[in-house]
Design a protein around this motif. Structure first.
Motif, PDB file in Angstrom:
ATOM      1  N   TYR A  62      46.539  41.967  42.157  1.00 36.91           N
ATOM      2  CA  TYR A  62      45.752  42.922  42.936  1.00 36.91           C
ATOM      3  C   TYR A  62      45.071  42.314  44.161  1.00 36.91           C
ATOM      4  O   TYR A  62      45.024  42.966  45.217  1.00 36.91           O
ATOM      5  CB  TYR A  62      44.765  43.659  42.035  1.00 36.91           C
ATOM      6  CG  TYR A  62      45.480  44.683  41.187  1.00 36.91           C
ATOM      7  CD1 TYR A  62      46.056  45.809  41.763  1.00 36.91           C
ATOM      8  CD2 TYR A  62      45.639  44.500  39.811  1.00 36.91           C
ATOM      9  CE1 TYR A  62      46.754  46.728  41.002  1.00 36.91           C
ATOM     10  CE2 TYR A  62      46.334  45.421  39.035  1.00 36.91           C
ATOM     11  CZ  TYR A  62      46.891  46.531  39.645  1.00 36.91           C
ATOM     12  OH  TYR A  62      47.601  47.445  38.883  1.00 36.91           O
ATOM     13  N   PRO A  63      44.538  41.084  44.115  1.00 34.77           N
ATOM     14  CA  PRO A  63      44.001  40.516  45.359  1.00 34.77           C
ATOM     15  C   PRO A  63      45.054  40.379  46.453  1.00 34.77           C
ATOM     16  O   PRO A  63      44.745  40.534  47.653  1.00 34.77           O
ATOM     17  CB  PRO A  63      43.468  39.149  44.906  1.00 34.77           C
ATOM     18  CG  PRO A  63      43.172  39.315  43.454  1.00 34.77           C
ATOM     19  CD  PRO A  63      44.243  40.227  42.941  1.00 34.77           C
ATOM     20  N   VAL A  95      39.887  46.603  44.279  1.00 33.76           N
ATOM     21  CA  VAL A  95      39.831  45.180  44.623  1.00 33.76           C
ATOM     22  C   VAL A  95      39.631  45.000  46.121  1.00 33.76           C
ATOM     23  O   VAL A  95      38.903  44.099  46.562  1.00 33.76           O
ATOM     24  CB  VAL A  95      41.101  44.461  44.122  1.00 33.76           C
ATOM     25  CG1 VAL A  95      41.142  43.024  44.608  1.00 33.76           C
ATOM     26  CG2 VAL A  95      41.153  44.499  42.596  1.00 33.76           C
ATOM     27  N   ASP A  99      36.684  42.813  47.668  1.00 34.50           N
ATOM     28  CA  ASP A  99      37.017  41.652  48.501  1.00 34.50           C
ATOM     29  C   ASP A  99      36.668  41.857  49.971  1.00 34.50           C
ATOM     30  O   ASP A  99      36.268  40.910  50.654  1.00 34.50           O
ATOM     31  CB  ASP A  99      38.515  41.327  48.385  1.00 34.50           C
ATOM     32  CG  ASP A  99      38.896  40.762  47.032  1.00 34.50           C
ATOM     33  OD1 ASP A  99      37.988  40.479  46.222  1.00 34.50           O
ATOM     34  OD2 ASP A  99      40.110  40.604  46.779  1.00 34.50           O
TER      35      ASP A  99
END
Length: 258
Positions: A62-63, A95, A99
């Motif tokens: 996911y990042p 995410v 982030d």
């Protein structure tokens, strides 16, 4: 971590609104919703990596997928955008919000919690990989071939939308099924997020009232990571709430974003 140049479509004017589809989906699935919301917003529908017209890669953490979307927002918008994400796209959008909160104005997460979930969807991948699509000429043939493994007609119809004429004849998948198969534990999982990284702006978690994806036990985690968030149920809808109740879905999105 190579960032991929994602395929996208856009319609409308106004504040930018980025839409992220779920697993096995693509930007075309959101055409009707995009057309409706384009009356007020510049709607950008995206093909996530290994889906639709976007490039393929073996990594679906996911990042990494969030970094793809961040690069797209920076390129097209140059600043924050509203973001809607459904299912796998919902996890990607969350995410992204953790982030890169500088790129997310308001967030709508459609029927997925910030938590791991055993989906059972690996069975769909195996059924799709087992078919000889190169010998098929029509999606109806593929849909019939999937029926013994996937009895739900709506799901079969949804999956075969990913078939396209292949070079040399037959049909081919626009999905990177090998990567999806190998990364299924990652797709079904969710990163550990510290409370210090909670999203500092408004978020709306829309859930299908008949869906089993977001359960009462998930509410505390949603509240921890989205302290300015709210949870709203769409009646008479399951996991594909935007397709089953499009008018109620768009009304909820409009009310929240405005």
């Amino acid at each position: 971590m190579p960032v991929l140049d994602l395929a996208y479509s856009e319609i409308g004017d106004g504040a930018p609104l980025v839409v992220l589809h779920g697993l096995f989906g693509n930007k075309r699935n959101w055409g009707a919703i995009a057309k409706s919301l384009a009356e007020e917003y510049r709607v950008i529908t995206v093909d996530l990596r290994n889906h639709g017209e976007s490039p393929w890669d073996s990594d679906m953490a996911y990042p990494v997928m969030a970094a793809d979307v961040a690069a797209l927002i920076e390129k097209l918008v140059g600043g924050p955008a509203h973001v809607i994400g459904h299912s796998m796209g919902g996890k990607t959008s969350m995410v992204l919000a953790f982030d890169r909160p500088d790129l997310v104005d308001r967030l709508v997460v459609a029927d997925i919690p910030p938590a791991p979930r055993d989906s059972g969807l690996i069975a769909y991948v195996r059924a799709m990989q087992a078919m000889d699509t190169g010998a098929m000429k029509r999606r109806a043939e593929a849909e019939a071939a999937l029926e013994p493994d996937i009895p739900e007609r709506m799901i079969r119809t949804f999956l075969v939308q990913n078939l396209t004429p292949a070079e040399g004849g037959g049909l081919g998948w626009k999905l990177n099924l090998e990567a999806i198969r190998d990364q299924m534990p990652v797709i079904e999982g969710f990163p550990d997020i510290d409370s210090d990284d909670a999203f500092p702006r408004p978020a709306l978690h829309l859930v299908g009232a008949e869906s089993k994806y977001v359960l009462p036990r998930h509410h505390a985690e949603i509240e921890r990571l989205f302290p300015y968030g709210e949870i709203e149920a769409i009646p008479d809808a399951g996991h594909w709430l935007h397709a089953e109740q499009p008018a109620l879905f768009t009304e909820a999105v409009r009310t929240f974003l405005s």
